[in-house]
Design a protein around this motif. Structure first.
Motif, PDB file in Angstrom:
ATOM      1  N   SER A 117      -6.292  11.218  -8.291  1.00 39.40           N
ATOM      2  CA  SER A 117      -5.063  10.503  -7.411  1.00 39.40           C
ATOM      3  C   SER A 117      -5.537  10.596  -5.943  1.00 39.40           C
ATOM      4  CB  SER A 117      -4.071  11.321  -7.596  1.00 39.40           C
ATOM      5  OG  SER A 117      -3.593  12.444  -6.967  1.00 39.40           O
ATOM      6  N   MET A 118      -6.268  11.677  -5.399  1.00 41.91           N
ATOM      7  CA  MET A 118      -6.609  11.636  -3.924  1.00 41.91           C
ATOM      8  C   MET A 118      -7.567  10.736  -3.692  1.00 41.91           C
ATOM      9  SD  MET A 118      -4.449  13.556  -2.768  1.00 41.91           S
ATOM     10  CE  MET A 118      -4.901  13.482  -0.994  1.00 41.91           C
ATOM     11  N   VAL A 119      -8.691  10.449  -4.462  1.00 43.48           N
ATOM     12  CA  VAL A 119      -9.565   9.478  -4.507  1.00 43.48           C
ATOM     13  C   VAL A 119      -9.039   8.013  -3.963  1.00 43.48           C
ATOM     14  CG1 VAL A 119     -11.455   8.250  -5.453  1.00 43.48           C
ATOM     15  CG2 VAL A 119     -11.388  10.632  -5.729  1.00 43.48           C
ATOM     16  N   ILE A 120      -7.880   7.826  -4.877  1.00 44.59           N
ATOM     17  CA  ILE A 120      -7.195   6.604  -4.666  1.00 44.59           C
ATOM     18  C   ILE A 120      -6.547   6.477  -3.345  1.00 44.59           C
ATOM     19  CG2 ILE A 120      -5.690   4.918  -5.699  1.00 44.59           C
ATOM     20  CD1 ILE A 120      -6.005   5.878  -8.239  1.00 44.59           C
ATOM     21  N   GLU A 121      -5.922   7.748  -3.121  1.00 44.39           N
ATOM     22  CA  GLU A 121      -4.893   7.801  -1.740  1.00 44.39           C
ATOM     23  C   GLU A 121      -5.856   7.497  -0.609  1.00 44.39           C
ATOM     24  OE1 GLU A 121      -1.818   8.507   0.487  1.00 44.39           O
ATOM     25  OE2 GLU A 121      -1.655   9.037  -1.712  1.00 44.39           O
ATOM     26  N   ARG A 122      -7.221   8.070  -0.627  1.00 40.74           N
ATOM     27  CA  ARG A 122      -7.914   8.044   0.557  1.00 40.74           C
ATOM     28  C   ARG A 122      -8.372   6.634   0.839  1.00 40.74           C
ATOM     29  NH1 ARG A 122      -9.555  13.156  -0.987  1.00 40.74           N
ATOM     30  NH2 ARG A 122     -11.446  12.396  -2.449  1.00 40.74           N
TER      31      ARG A 122
ATOM     32  N   LYS B 154      -7.130  21.632 -14.803  1.00 41.36           N
ATOM     33  CA  LYS B 154      -6.544  20.209 -15.182  1.00 41.36           C
ATOM     34  C   LYS B 154      -5.888  19.843 -13.851  1.00 41.36           C
ATOM     35  CE  LYS B 154      -5.484  20.735 -19.998  1.00 41.36           C
ATOM     36  NZ  LYS B 154      -6.177  19.519 -20.417  1.00 41.36           N
ATOM     37  N   VAL B 155      -5.044  20.472 -13.134  1.00 41.46           N
ATOM     38  CA  VAL B 155      -4.371  20.046 -11.889  1.00 41.46           C
ATOM     39  C   VAL B 155      -5.340  19.345 -10.913  1.00 41.46           C
ATOM     40  CG1 VAL B 155      -3.176  20.585  -9.797  1.00 41.46           C
ATOM     41  CG2 VAL B 155      -2.320  21.279 -12.109  1.00 41.46           C
ATOM     42  N   THR B 156      -6.496  20.392 -10.611  1.00 37.86           N
ATOM     43  CA  THR B 156      -7.730  19.832  -9.842  1.00 37.86           C
ATOM     44  C   THR B 156      -8.216  18.488 -10.110  1.00 37.86           C
ATOM     45  OG1 THR B 156      -8.393  22.180  -9.423  1.00 37.86           O
ATOM     46  CG2 THR B 156     -10.046  20.421  -8.846  1.00 37.86           C
ATOM     47  N   THR B 157      -8.501  18.208 -11.753  1.00 33.86           N
ATOM     48  CA  THR B 157      -9.030  16.997 -12.018  1.00 33.86           C
ATOM     49  C   THR B 157      -8.057  15.832 -11.859  1.00 33.86           C
ATOM     50  OG1 THR B 157     -10.410  18.187 -13.664  1.00 33.86           O
ATOM     51  CG2 THR B 157     -10.023  15.881 -13.884  1.00 33.86           C
ATOM     52  N   LEU B 158      -6.843  16.013 -12.167  1.00 37.78           N
ATOM     53  CA  LEU B 158      -5.865  14.999 -12.131  1.00 37.78           C
ATOM     54  C   LEU B 158      -5.352  14.797 -10.625  1.00 37.78           C
ATOM     55  CD1 LEU B 158      -3.338  16.253 -15.281  1.00 37.78           C
ATOM     56  CD2 LEU B 158      -5.168  14.273 -15.155  1.00 37.78           C
ATOM     57  N   VAL B 159      -5.171  15.600  -9.934  1.00 42.21           N
ATOM     58  CA  VAL B 159      -4.756  15.406  -8.374  1.00 42.21           C
ATOM     59  C   VAL B 159      -5.963  14.850  -7.640  1.00 42.21           C
ATOM     60  CG1 VAL B 159      -3.975  16.463  -6.426  1.00 42.21           C
ATOM     61  CG2 VAL B 159      -2.945  17.128  -8.692  1.00 42.21           C
ATOM     62  N   GLY B 160      -7.099  15.343  -7.884  1.00 44.72           N
ATOM     63  CA  GLY B 160      -8.284  15.195  -7.548  1.00 44.72           C
ATOM     64  C   GLY B 160      -8.574  13.533  -7.604  1.00 44.72           C
TER      65      GLY B 160
ATOM     66  N   LEU C 272       0.877  -1.099   0.004  1.00 38.27           N
ATOM     67  CA  LEU C 272      -0.118  -0.130  -0.081  1.00 38.27           C
ATOM     68  C   LEU C 272       0.882   1.350   0.083  1.00 38.27           C
ATOM     69  CD1 LEU C 272      -2.655  -1.244   2.573  1.00 38.27           C
ATOM     70  CD2 LEU C 272      -3.233  -0.685   0.151  1.00 38.27           C
ATOM     71  N   ARG C 273       2.035   1.236   0.894  1.00 36.81           N
ATOM     72  CA  ARG C 273       2.837   2.570   0.990  1.00 36.81           C
ATOM     73  C   ARG C 273       3.555   2.668  -0.423  1.00 36.81           C
ATOM     74  NH1 ARG C 273       3.264   0.933   6.509  1.00 36.81           N
ATOM     75  NH2 ARG C 273       2.056   2.332   7.866  1.00 36.81           N
ATOM     76  N   GLU C 274       3.821   1.443  -1.148  1.00 37.64           N
ATOM     77  CA  GLU C 274       4.608   1.703  -2.529  1.00 37.64           C
ATOM     78  C   GLU C 274       3.592   2.515  -3.489  1.00 37.64           C
ATOM     79  OE1 GLU C 274       7.491   1.224  -3.495  1.00 37.64           O
ATOM     80  OE2 GLU C 274       8.236   1.053  -1.406  1.00 37.64           O
ATOM     81  N   VAL C 275       2.378   2.182  -3.327  1.00 36.51           N
ATOM     82  CA  VAL C 275       1.488   2.926  -4.156  1.00 36.51           C
ATOM     83  C   VAL C 275       1.248   4.280  -3.871  1.00 36.51           C
ATOM     84  CG1 VAL C 275      -0.983   2.756  -5.086  1.00 36.51           C
ATOM     85  CG2 VAL C 275      -0.129   0.576  -4.694  1.00 36.51           C
ATOM     86  N   GLN C 276       1.299   4.535  -2.633  1.00 35.18           N
ATOM     87  CA  GLN C 276       1.259   5.970  -2.003  1.00 35.18           C
ATOM     88  C   GLN C 276       2.604   6.533  -2.686  1.00 35.18           C
ATOM     89  OE1 GLN C 276       0.846   5.301   2.064  1.00 35.18           O
ATOM     90  NE2 GLN C 276      -1.036   6.285   2.183  1.00 35.18           N
TER      91      GLN C 276
ATOM     92  N   ARG D 120       4.502  10.759  -6.379  1.00 37.52           N
ATOM     93  CA  ARG D 120       5.522  11.062  -7.579  1.00 37.52           C
ATOM     94  C   ARG D 120       4.817  11.264  -8.969  1.00 37.52           C
ATOM     95  NH1 ARG D 120       9.067   6.893  -5.731  1.00 37.52           N
ATOM     96  NH2 ARG D 120       7.831   5.212  -7.091  1.00 37.52           N
ATOM     97  N   TYR D 121       3.421  10.825  -8.980  1.00 35.86           N
ATOM     98  CA  TYR D 121       2.538  11.250 -10.105  1.00 35.86           C
ATOM     99  C   TYR D 121       2.031  12.622  -9.825  1.00 35.86           C
ATOM    100  CZ  TYR D 121      -1.904  11.878 -12.612  1.00 35.86           C
ATOM    101  OH  TYR D 121      -2.740  12.270 -13.245  1.00 35.86           O
ATOM    102  N   ARG D 122       1.806  13.212  -8.500  1.00 32.66           N
ATOM    103  CA  ARG D 122       1.086  14.379  -8.398  1.00 32.66           C
ATOM    104  C   ARG D 122       2.275  15.477  -8.324  1.00 32.66           C
ATOM    105  NH1 ARG D 122      -1.679  11.528  -4.049  1.00 32.66           N
ATOM    106  NH2 ARG D 122      -0.219  11.789  -2.832  1.00 32.66           N
TER     107      ARG D 122
END
Length: 476
Positions: free
Chosen positions: A412-417, A404-410, A172-176, A181-183
């Motif tokens: 990734s944050m759904v996955i993060e949660r 664009k940043v709001t969409t892309l980072v948002g 899980l932490r590797e995915v984090q 890095r993606y963000r």
């Protein structure tokens, strides 16, 4: 078996029975040197990548720690650790644990983890900002002790189960890490123009490029100046060595982009009730900026009219940047609020997208942090931020980048949660395993094991016979 009933052969004990607890040495920043013996602070336990301060100061051998020593952090971060680094000195707010020779030291480690988790959820946890547990209730906390052979069986079972959890948490932490890095790559692409390269090609030259936008903003400010004294032009950015910008972009500085300055909280003492009695104006500290995830809607206290008079109310939309303790953490106010001089505010011109400036600060955070001296509380001054060169796109492109940043980072944050929820489940499962272990449910009892009461008798007898250390007389 009732939850309060001891399993066969077990005995009721306390944390004090498990070993000796030596509070670390009180080191000051003046004790830090360029070479010497490492000082283990709480931050080095919670983050092994944190730099170790070193000292040439000689300290009592009781503060020396080596590999596999058990350490209990009893302030700020409350947890139990095994030291895995070199020979070092233990800092204050950490207990060095010397397990009694009559108990399995791995069992002691798990018993302390269980005790800490229970104390965190008890009336013995103190402090509003710096959480801590006092020594007396810590040592008095009850622990059930099994016979020695059962301790070893319990430890083996816990280690087997925890090893499986470790594998899952590591994945899980590797995915984090990959998401982080993606963000970061999205943010870098945003402020270098890569993210909107196709957008620029599709939309053609802007009606007003970045240079013209900046010139117009400065002209308006010059003509409408109502501040103190004569209007002073903001300094131009130093562009030497900076990369070439996309067509239509320009280098600027934050003072060029709007009202820019430090927060205020002049009155002392800061806890004076007059500042807050009948309060109605939100006041926030650096921690709110750090934990905001880019949008600040919560505050710490409410200032009264008296409190407001010695501060300043910044409007919603202000970009906040921390300059002390946590360097270059950022967020945008969603409420009108006051903040202290450890936070800098930028009220952007109406044609400057605050979200774009805030995401730029995130990309510059590491560079800004390097400007902070390695003191007990890191900080940078306003001049450092005044001189930061900001890549400024045309107004329309700023909005496109922010969207664009709001969409892309948002996304990734759904996955993060989701990952965080899985880590929380794993942590809860660890506590469940410890609860079963210390209630006799994890492994079966063996009637042939010598009862734990005999162990405790030997522990207490040995402690009673041990010579008491003489206290040093205070200097006259």
């Amino acid at each position: 078996m009732d939850d309060h009933e001891l399993p066969a052969g077990w005995a009721a004990a306390t944390v004090d029975d498990l070993g000796e607890y030596i509070n670390g040495c009180a080191f000051k920043p003046t004790d830090w040197h360029d070479t010497g013996t490492p000082i283990v602070r709480i931050q080095n336990l919670t983050d092994p990548d944190k730099r170790l301060n070193v000292t040439q100061r000689e300290v009592d051998p009781k503060y020396h720690i080596g590999k596999r020593d058990i350490l209990v952090s009893w302030s700020a971060t409350l947890d139990v650790f095994r030291w895995g680094g070199p020979l070092a000195y233990v800092n204050q707010h950490i207990f060095k644990v010397l397990p009694t020779e009559h108990l399995d030291d791995r069992f002691v480690e798990f018993a302390l983890k269980k005790a800490i988790s229970e104390l965190i959820n008890s009336e013995h946890l103190h402090g509003s900002t710096m959480k801590h547990i006092n020594r007396k209730p810590f040592l008095a906390h009850p622990i059930n002790v099994p016979p020695f052979p059962e301790q070893q069986r319990i430890v083996e079972k816990i280690e087997t189960l925890f090893a499986e959890l470790d594998k899952g948490e590591e994945a899980l932490r590797e995915v984090q890490k990959l998401l982080a890095r993606y963000r970061q790559s999205v943010l870098k692409a945003a402020v270098t123009g890569t993210l909107t390269a196709y957008w620029r090609a599709a939309n053609g030259p802007p009606q007003e490029n970045g240079a013209d936008l900046l010139a117009r903003i400065l002209k308006i400010r010059r003509e409408t100046w109502q501040g103190r004294g004569k209007y002073k032009e903001p300094a131009e950015p130093d562009t030497a060595g900076l990369p070439e910008l996309p067509e239509g972009w320009v280098w600027a500085t934050m003072p060029m982009l709007g009202e820019f300055g430090r927060g205020k909280s002049k009155h002392r003492p800061r806890g004076d009730p007059k500042l807050y009695k009948g309060g109605k104006y939100p006041f926030l500290q650096t921690g709110r900026v750090r934990n905001s995830s880019g949008r600040i809607s919560e505050y710490d206290k409410l200032y009264s009219d008296f409190g407001l008079a010695q501060s300043k109310l910044w409007p919603a939309g202000t970009v906040c940047i921390t300059i002390a303790a946590n360097i270059a953490e950022s967020g945008i106010l969603e409420i009108d609020a006051c903040f202290p001089d450890s936070v800098v505010g930028l009220v952007p011109h109406e044609d400057i997208e605050g979200s774009y400036i805030e995401l730029f600060i995130r990309t510059a955070k590491a560079d800004l942090d390097r400007f902070a001296p390695a003191t007990a509380q890191k900080n940078i001054n306003l001049d450092t931020l005044n001189n930061v060169a900001v890549p400024l796109p045309p107004a329309e492109e700023q909005k496109e980048i922010a969207d664009k940043v709001t969409t892309l980072v948002g996304a990734s944050m759904v996955i993060e949660r989701g990952l965080e929820r899985e880590l929380e489940r794993s942590a809860a499962l660890r506590q469940s395993i410890l609860k079963d272990a210390f209630s006799g449910k994890l492994v079966p009892q063996d009637p042939s094991d010598q009862p734990a009461e005999k162990l405790l008798e030997r522990i207490r007898t040995a402690r009673a016979e041990k010579p008491k250390a003489k206290r040093k007389k205070a200097a006259a």
